[in-house]
Design an enzyme around this catalytic site. Structure first.
Site, PDB file in Angstrom:
ATOM      1  N   ASP A  30       0.845  -1.184   0.000  1.00  0.00           N
ATOM      2  CA  ASP A  30       0.000   0.000   0.000  1.00  0.00           C
ATOM      3  C   ASP A  30       0.888   1.244   0.000  1.00  0.00           C
ATOM      4  OD1 ASP A  30      -3.228   0.506   0.967  1.00  0.00           O
ATOM      5  OD2 ASP A  30      -1.826   2.192   1.059  1.00  0.00           O
ATOM      6  N   ILE A  31       0.505   2.236  -0.792  1.00  0.00           N
ATOM      7  CA  ILE A  31       1.318   3.445  -0.939  1.00  0.00           C
ATOM      8  C   ILE A  31       1.261   4.325   0.321  1.00  0.00           C
ATOM      9  CG2 ILE A  31      -0.404   5.034  -1.947  1.00  0.00           C
ATOM     10  CD1 ILE A  31       1.693   5.616  -4.168  1.00  0.00           C
ATOM     11  N   ASN A  87     -12.931  -3.180   2.513  1.00  0.00           N
ATOM     12  CA  ASN A  87     -13.874  -2.077   2.657  1.00  0.00           C
ATOM     13  C   ASN A  87     -14.841  -2.111   1.483  1.00  0.00           C
ATOM     14  OD1 ASN A  87     -12.743  -0.953   5.038  1.00  0.00           O
ATOM     15  ND2 ASN A  87     -11.102  -0.030   3.830  1.00  0.00           N
ATOM     16  N   GLY A  93     -15.694   3.379   3.743  1.00  0.00           N
ATOM     17  CA  GLY A  93     -14.563   4.196   3.306  1.00  0.00           C
ATOM     18  C   GLY A  93     -13.825   3.637   2.105  1.00  0.00           C
ATOM     19  N   GLN A  94     -14.494   2.797   1.311  1.00  0.00           N
ATOM     20  CA  GLN A  94     -13.830   2.287   0.106  1.00  0.00           C
ATOM     21  C   GLN A  94     -13.504   3.453  -0.819  1.00  0.00           C
ATOM     22  OE1 GLN A  94     -16.102  -0.529  -2.260  1.00  0.00           O
ATOM     23  NE2 GLN A  94     -14.338  -1.004  -3.586  1.00  0.00           N
ATOM     24  N   SER A  95     -12.227   3.616  -1.131  1.00  0.00           N
ATOM     25  CA  SER A  95     -11.810   4.755  -1.959  1.00  0.00           C
ATOM     26  C   SER A  95     -11.394   4.342  -3.366  1.00  0.00           C
ATOM     27  CB  SER A  95     -10.667   5.517  -1.276  1.00  0.00           C
ATOM     28  OG  SER A  95      -9.539   4.691  -1.120  1.00  0.00           O
ATOM     29  N   HIS A 100     -10.332  -5.059  -3.304  1.00  0.00           N
ATOM     30  CA  HIS A 100      -8.995  -5.271  -2.753  1.00  0.00           C
ATOM     31  C   HIS A 100      -9.106  -5.708  -1.309  1.00  0.00           C
ATOM     32  CE1 HIS A 100     -10.120  -1.029  -2.437  1.00  0.00           C
ATOM     33  NE2 HIS A 100      -9.468  -0.992  -1.285  1.00  0.00           N
ATOM     34  N   HIS A 102      -7.032  -5.665   2.179  1.00  0.00           N
ATOM     35  CA  HIS A 102      -5.881  -5.134   2.927  1.00  0.00           C
ATOM     36  C   HIS A 102      -5.293  -6.259   3.782  1.00  0.00           C
ATOM     37  CE1 HIS A 102      -6.887  -0.729   2.399  1.00  0.00           C
ATOM     38  NE2 HIS A 102      -8.083  -1.238   2.181  1.00  0.00           N
TER      39      HIS A 102
HETATM   40  P1  5GP Z   1      -9.736   1.570   0.412  1.00  0.00           P
HETATM   41  O1  5GP Z   1      -9.798   2.858   1.185  1.00  0.00           O
HETATM   42  O2  5GP Z   1     -10.424   1.697  -0.923  1.00  0.00           O
HETATM   43  O3  5GP Z   1     -10.168   0.366   1.202  1.00  0.00           O
HETATM   44  O4  5GP Z   1      -8.192   1.311   0.137  1.00  0.00           O
HETATM   45  C1  5GP Z   1      -7.506   1.824  -0.959  1.00  0.00           C
HETATM   46  C2  5GP Z   1      -6.037   1.724  -0.624  1.00  0.00           C
HETATM   47  O5  5GP Z   1      -5.310   1.922  -1.811  1.00  0.00           O
HETATM   48  C3  5GP Z   1      -5.564   2.769   0.387  1.00  0.00           C
HETATM   49  O6  5GP Z   1      -5.011   2.133   1.516  1.00  0.00           O
HETATM   50  C4  5GP Z   1      -4.535   3.573  -0.398  1.00  0.00           C
HETATM   51  O7  5GP Z   1      -3.433   3.960   0.387  1.00  0.00           O
HETATM   52  C5  5GP Z   1      -4.136   2.605  -1.498  1.00  0.00           C
HETATM   53  N1  5GP Z   1      -3.706   3.251  -2.725  1.00  0.00           N
HETATM   54  C6  5GP Z   1      -4.344   4.284  -3.364  1.00  0.00           C
HETATM   55  N2  5GP Z   1      -3.671   4.617  -4.477  1.00  0.00           N
HETATM   56  C7  5GP Z   1      -2.595   3.777  -4.546  1.00  0.00           C
HETATM   57  C8  5GP Z   1      -1.527   3.644  -5.486  1.00  0.00           C
HETATM   58  O8  5GP Z   1      -1.429   4.348  -6.499  1.00  0.00           O
HETATM   59  N3  5GP Z   1      -0.605   2.672  -5.236  1.00  0.00           N
HETATM   60  C9  5GP Z   1      -0.680   1.854  -4.124  1.00  0.00           C
HETATM   61  N4  5GP Z   1       0.288   0.946  -3.970  1.00  0.00           N
HETATM   62  N5  5GP Z   1      -1.684   1.969  -3.230  1.00  0.00           N
HETATM   63  C10 5GP Z   1      -2.622   2.912  -3.431  1.00  0.00           C
END
Ligand code: 5GP
Ligand code: ZN
Length: 114
Positions: A30-31, A87, A93-95, A100, A102
């Site tokens: 994760d970034i 998520n 909070g799915q972004s 995916h 975690h």
């Molecule tokens: P969500 O909030 O949708 O459950 O998780 C999305 C995850 O993707 C977040 O933890 C965020 O840090 C990660 N993420 C977003 N953009 C990138 C990216 O460009 N590269 C990587 N490796 N992770 C990303």
């Protein structure tokens, strides 16, 4: 062909630190880690979220969880334990709208999650 962020990472057109790959899934760091160890596992197929997965995706979901387990092992989380999170939708909070999982570890996790 979908052009979402994680599809691009799966196609290797956007770089990521890849940890594991097979025909079905890709795992990468994760970034913006929220734990000392934080990886993501995605299906290579574009599925928006766990709720959008269909019965025909059942084997894919098995591959996703199996890869999450293998990544945790590879990253040294097996002994201490780890947390898997998916998520789903705005309240969770799915972004990124590509399924995916975690994989987080390396510290004591709180319960209930925020
Ligand atoms: P969500 O909030 O949708 O459950 O998780 C999305 C995850 O993707 C977040 O933890 C965020 O840090 C990660 N993420 C977003 N953009 C990138 C990216 O460009 N590269 C990587 N490796 N992770 C990303
Ligand atoms: Zn996608």
């Amino acid at each position: 062909m979908s052009t979402c962020l994680f599809c691009e990472i799966a196609r290797r057109t956007i770089p990521a630190e890849v940890l594991l790959e097979n025909d079905h899934v890709l795992a990468f760091r994760d970034i913006r880690p929220v734990a000392p160890t934080h990886a993501l596992v995605i299906p290579k197929k574009h599925v928006v979220g766990i709720h959008e997965a269909t019965a025909e995706d059942a084997p894919l979901l098995g591959h996703l969880l199996g890869a999450a387990r293998d990544v945790a092992e590879k990253l040294g989380l097996a002994a201490g334990g780890y947390r898997l999170v998916i998520n789903q939708g705005p309240d969770a909070g799915q972004s990124v709208l590509h399924l995916h999982c975690h994989v987080m570890g390396g510290r004591q996790m709180a319960w209930p999650p925020g």
